[in-house]
Design a protein around this motif. Structure first.
Motif, PDB file in Angstrom:
ATOM      1  N   TYR A 202     -20.322  16.582  34.817  1.00 60.41           N
ATOM      2  CA  TYR A 202     -19.938  17.897  34.462  1.00 60.41           C
ATOM      3  C   TYR A 202     -18.832  18.183  33.708  1.00 60.41           C
ATOM      4  O   TYR A 202     -18.578  19.340  33.228  1.00 60.41           O
ATOM      5  CB  TYR A 202     -19.499  18.728  35.935  1.00 60.41           C
ATOM      6  N   ALA A 203     -18.137  17.021  33.597  1.00 66.87           N
ATOM      7  CA  ALA A 203     -16.870  17.106  32.218  1.00 66.87           C
ATOM      8  C   ALA A 203     -17.400  17.508  30.995  1.00 66.87           C
ATOM      9  O   ALA A 203     -18.468  16.972  30.308  1.00 66.87           O
ATOM     10  CB  ALA A 203     -16.205  15.825  32.438  1.00 66.87           C
ATOM     11  N   SER A 204     -16.534  17.971  30.144  1.00 66.80           N
ATOM     12  CA  SER A 204     -16.737  18.584  29.071  1.00 66.80           C
ATOM     13  C   SER A 204     -16.455  17.161  27.998  1.00 66.80           C
ATOM     14  O   SER A 204     -15.880  16.175  28.597  1.00 66.80           O
ATOM     15  CB  SER A 204     -15.992  19.770  28.308  1.00 66.80           C
ATOM     16  N   ARG A 205     -16.980  17.325  26.850  1.00 69.50           N
ATOM     17  CA  ARG A 205     -16.611  16.342  25.886  1.00 69.50           C
ATOM     18  C   ARG A 205     -15.229  15.822  25.880  1.00 69.50           C
ATOM     19  O   ARG A 205     -14.859  14.702  25.924  1.00 69.50           O
ATOM     20  CB  ARG A 205     -17.284  16.838  24.621  1.00 69.50           C
ATOM     21  N   ASP A 206     -14.604  16.903  25.891  1.00 69.73           N
ATOM     22  CA  ASP A 206     -12.804  16.931  25.665  1.00 69.73           C
ATOM     23  C   ASP A 206     -12.488  16.026  27.021  1.00 69.73           C
ATOM     24  O   ASP A 206     -11.580  15.138  26.822  1.00 69.73           O
ATOM     25  CB  ASP A 206     -12.258  17.808  25.406  1.00 69.73           C
ATOM     26  N   GLU A 207     -12.788  16.311  28.092  1.00 71.22           N
ATOM     27  CA  GLU A 207     -12.391  15.865  29.362  1.00 71.22           C
ATOM     28  C   GLU A 207     -12.777  14.350  29.213  1.00 71.22           C
ATOM     29  O   GLU A 207     -11.962  13.583  29.845  1.00 71.22           O
ATOM     30  CB  GLU A 207     -13.039  16.605  30.470  1.00 71.22           C
ATOM     31  N   LYS A 208     -14.051  14.167  28.870  1.00 72.44           N
ATOM     32  CA  LYS A 208     -14.510  12.800  29.064  1.00 72.44           C
ATOM     33  C   LYS A 208     -13.512  12.040  28.133  1.00 72.44           C
ATOM     34  O   LYS A 208     -13.226  10.722  28.242  1.00 72.44           O
ATOM     35  CB  LYS A 208     -16.090  12.482  28.469  1.00 72.44           C
TER      36      LYS A 208
ATOM     37  N   ASP B  70     -24.221  26.073  18.727  1.00 75.68           N
ATOM     38  CA  ASP B  70     -23.236  25.289  19.593  1.00 75.68           C
ATOM     39  C   ASP B  70     -23.012  23.971  18.718  1.00 75.68           C
ATOM     40  O   ASP B  70     -23.822  23.188  18.364  1.00 75.68           O
ATOM     41  CB  ASP B  70     -23.882  24.933  20.759  1.00 75.68           C
TER      42      ASP B  70
ATOM     43  N   THR C 285     -21.320  21.397  19.147  1.00 80.18           N
ATOM     44  CA  THR C 285     -21.275  20.372  20.057  1.00 80.18           C
ATOM     45  C   THR C 285     -22.862  19.649  20.200  1.00 80.18           C
ATOM     46  O   THR C 285     -22.811  18.723  20.834  1.00 80.18           O
ATOM     47  CB  THR C 285     -20.828  20.527  21.604  1.00 80.18           C
TER      48      THR C 285
ATOM     49  N   ASP D   3     -23.877  12.370  23.170  1.00 87.98           N
ATOM     50  CA  ASP D   3     -23.151  12.484  24.333  1.00 87.98           C
ATOM     51  C   ASP D   3     -22.303  11.167  24.603  1.00 87.98           C
ATOM     52  O   ASP D   3     -22.868  10.212  24.408  1.00 87.98           O
ATOM     53  CB  ASP D   3     -24.310  12.519  25.765  1.00 87.98           C
TER      54      ASP D   3
ATOM     55  N   ASN E 259     -16.940  13.710  38.798  1.00 87.40           N
ATOM     56  CA  ASN E 259     -17.125  14.943  37.996  1.00 87.40           C
ATOM     57  C   ASN E 259     -17.729  14.435  36.535  1.00 87.40           C
ATOM     58  O   ASN E 259     -17.460  15.377  35.643  1.00 87.40           O
ATOM     59  CB  ASN E 259     -15.692  15.614  37.740  1.00 87.40           C
TER      60      ASN E 259
END
Length: 80
Positions: free
Chosen positions: A43-49, A3, A5, A10, A40
């Motif tokens: 639980y958020a992805s890296r892109d969402e963060k 992976d 990522t 983080d 959230n």
């Protein structure tokens, strides 16, 4: 296959320990996130963060321009 990522650090939460909601605008006074973004975050992805952090920056800049260009004082965060 690994992976990609997994080797990336983080993204640290923008929480500064001032957990008080401004009910007029719907954001926390300390971190500028809304309740959904706060709940959230884990639980958020890296892109969402990264997207949330962009929104925070826009909210802060908007608030500063509405208050005569003054940004609120940043709180100090203790090293973890």
């Amino acid at each position: 296959m690994t992976d990609a990522t997994a080797n990336e650090p983080d993204i640290v939460s923008p929480c500064v320990g001032v957990c008080v909601m401004n009910h007029e605008v719907g954001y926390c006074y300390g971190c500028w996130r809304n309740r959904s973004e706060i709940a959230n975050w884990l639980y958020a992805s890296r892109d969402e963060k990264l997207g949330i952090l962009r929104m925070i920056r826009q909210r802060r800049d908007s608030d500063a321009s509405e208050n005569g260009g003054r940004k609120r004082r940043r709180n100090r965060r203790r090293p973890s």
